[in-house]
Design a protein around this motif. Structure first.
Motif, PDB file in Angstrom:
ATOM      1  N   PRO A 192     -41.552  55.338 -25.198  1.00  0.00           N
ATOM      2  CA  PRO A 192     -41.504  55.615 -26.367  1.00  0.00           C
ATOM      3  C   PRO A 192     -40.392  54.638 -27.319  1.00  0.00           C
ATOM      4  O   PRO A 192     -39.658  54.589 -27.179  1.00  0.00           O
ATOM      5  N   GLY A 193     -40.882  54.449 -28.608  1.00  0.00           N
ATOM      6  CA  GLY A 193     -40.332  53.544 -29.590  1.00  0.00           C
ATOM      7  C   GLY A 193     -40.296  52.264 -29.010  1.00  0.00           C
ATOM      8  O   GLY A 193     -39.760  51.326 -29.967  1.00  0.00           O
ATOM      9  N   GLY A 194     -40.900  51.920 -28.092  1.00  0.00           N
ATOM     10  CA  GLY A 194     -41.135  50.439 -27.415  1.00  0.00           C
ATOM     11  C   GLY A 194     -42.308  49.733 -28.028  1.00  0.00           C
ATOM     12  O   GLY A 194     -43.085  50.275 -28.717  1.00  0.00           O
ATOM     13  N   ARG A 195     -42.416  48.659 -27.356  1.00  0.00           N
ATOM     14  CA  ARG A 195     -43.751  47.834 -27.920  1.00  0.00           C
ATOM     15  C   ARG A 195     -44.803  48.622 -26.966  1.00  0.00           C
ATOM     16  O   ARG A 195     -44.676  48.814 -25.994  1.00  0.00           O
ATOM     17  N   PRO A 196     -45.963  48.817 -27.716  1.00  0.00           N
ATOM     18  CA  PRO A 196     -47.000  49.382 -27.023  1.00  0.00           C
ATOM     19  C   PRO A 196     -47.856  48.878 -25.942  1.00  0.00           C
ATOM     20  O   PRO A 196     -47.858  47.494 -25.812  1.00  0.00           O
ATOM     21  N   LEU A 197     -48.131  49.626 -25.079  1.00  0.00           N
ATOM     22  CA  LEU A 197     -48.908  48.973 -23.783  1.00  0.00           C
ATOM     23  C   LEU A 197     -50.237  49.228 -24.317  1.00  0.00           C
ATOM     24  O   LEU A 197     -50.537  50.001 -25.144  1.00  0.00           O
ATOM     25  N   THR A 234     -43.863  57.063 -31.456  1.00  0.00           N
ATOM     26  CA  THR A 234     -42.944  56.322 -32.229  1.00  0.00           C
ATOM     27  C   THR A 234     -42.178  57.227 -32.904  1.00  0.00           C
ATOM     28  O   THR A 234     -41.344  57.136 -33.752  1.00  0.00           O
ATOM     29  N   ASP A 235     -42.141  58.566 -32.247  1.00  0.00           N
ATOM     30  CA  ASP A 235     -41.325  59.588 -32.665  1.00  0.00           C
ATOM     31  C   ASP A 235     -39.813  59.663 -32.241  1.00  0.00           C
ATOM     32  O   ASP A 235     -38.886  60.367 -32.964  1.00  0.00           O
ATOM     33  N   ILE A 236     -39.841  58.866 -31.164  1.00  0.00           N
ATOM     34  CA  ILE A 236     -38.352  58.776 -30.722  1.00  0.00           C
ATOM     35  C   ILE A 236     -38.221  57.283 -30.114  1.00  0.00           C
ATOM     36  O   ILE A 236     -39.292  56.876 -29.666  1.00  0.00           O
ATOM     37  N   ASP A 237     -37.114  56.974 -29.960  1.00  0.00           N
ATOM     38  CA  ASP A 237     -36.733  55.536 -29.503  1.00  0.00           C
ATOM     39  C   ASP A 237     -35.977  55.830 -28.172  1.00  0.00           C
ATOM     40  O   ASP A 237     -34.948  56.090 -28.222  1.00  0.00           O
TER      41      ASP A 237
END
Length: 243
Positions: free
Chosen positions: A208-213, A223-226
């Motif tokens: 979550p919050g990272g670059r999408p796989l 993207t609601d939490i990093d």
């Protein structure tokens, strides 16, 4: 220490999680160790099919910490581990076997195959967990995967077992929801070893919050939490306490 998942590799973990960017911002050291075999993996079960020592990867991480302590100015009370999938399971194994060195851990979409009955920690380890309800690889509700080769526990039950292992209070408190992310926190734990669990509604096998796989493989990335930033805040609150 940020640990990649099965079939992944160190640079991929660095790219996905952006731990290096946060390390530059706050001035800490981050390392991304490499598993073994092809595809790369971590040994996280009490037994191995090839007869090798199931704790050989734990020894490797312990040796890595020794090297870092010898070559860099690090705080031995603030050594943390986290990982994705198989790397999340490896982080739990480190908490069991290196609890005198690992201050706290984090796991995202963790593949948990190490039973609490085999955990030999000398202290409870604070833990923060993230898992998506639509994870297609490590199902949120648990069950058999890969044609029955692996069986994963239901994630809420596993987290409750962890809280019990850390001697936390039996009733968690709710964390205010952020979009599709809800959370609970077990507190009043032995040696302040809190357990926090974030559930990502509709979230996939991703950071979550990272670059999408690739969504076709892992499902959506929230993207609601990093997860990286949230873990770092949790880690800062939990230095190693030796008693």
């Amino acid at each position: 220490i940020s640990i990649h998942g099965f079939m992944q590799w160190p640079a991929h973990q660095m790219y996905t999680t952006r731990w290096d960017e946060l390390a530059d911002q706050y001035g800490f050291i981050v390392v991304h160790p490499s598993g073994t075999g092809f595809p790369k993996r971590w040994r996280t079960s009490p037994q191995t099919v090839d007869g090798t020592d199931p704790l050989v990867d734990v020894v490797f991480i312990s040796d890595l910490i020794d090297k870092l302590e010898a070559e860099y100015n690090i705080d031995p009370q603030r050594i943390y581990a986290n990982g994705l999938s198989n790397g999340g399971g490896m982080s739990v194994l480190l908490a069991c076997e290196l609890s005198e060195r690992i201050a706290a851990i984090g796991a995202v979409a963790g593949a948990y195959t190490f039973p609490w009955s085999e955990c030999h920690s000398t202290r409870p380890v604070p833990t923060i967990v993230f898992h998506g309800t639509a994870d297609p690889i490590v199902p949120f509700d648990g069950g058999l995967v890969d044609n029955g080769r692996f069986e994963f526990p239901p994630i809420p039950d596993w987290v409750a077992g962890l809280a019990q292992f850390n001697n936390c209070g039996p009733v968690p408190i709710e964390i205010p929801a952020i979009g599709d992310v809800s959370g609970i926190q077990y507190n009043n734990c032995e040696q302040d070893a809190d357990v926090i669990f974030y559930t990502i509604a509709g979230g996939g096998h991703s950071w979550p919050g990272g670059r999408p796989l690739p969504e076709i493989i892992t499902g959506p990335t929230s993207t609601d939490i990093d997860a990286t930033q949230t873990m770092w805040e949790f880690f800062q609150q939990h230095p190693l306490i030796k008693k």
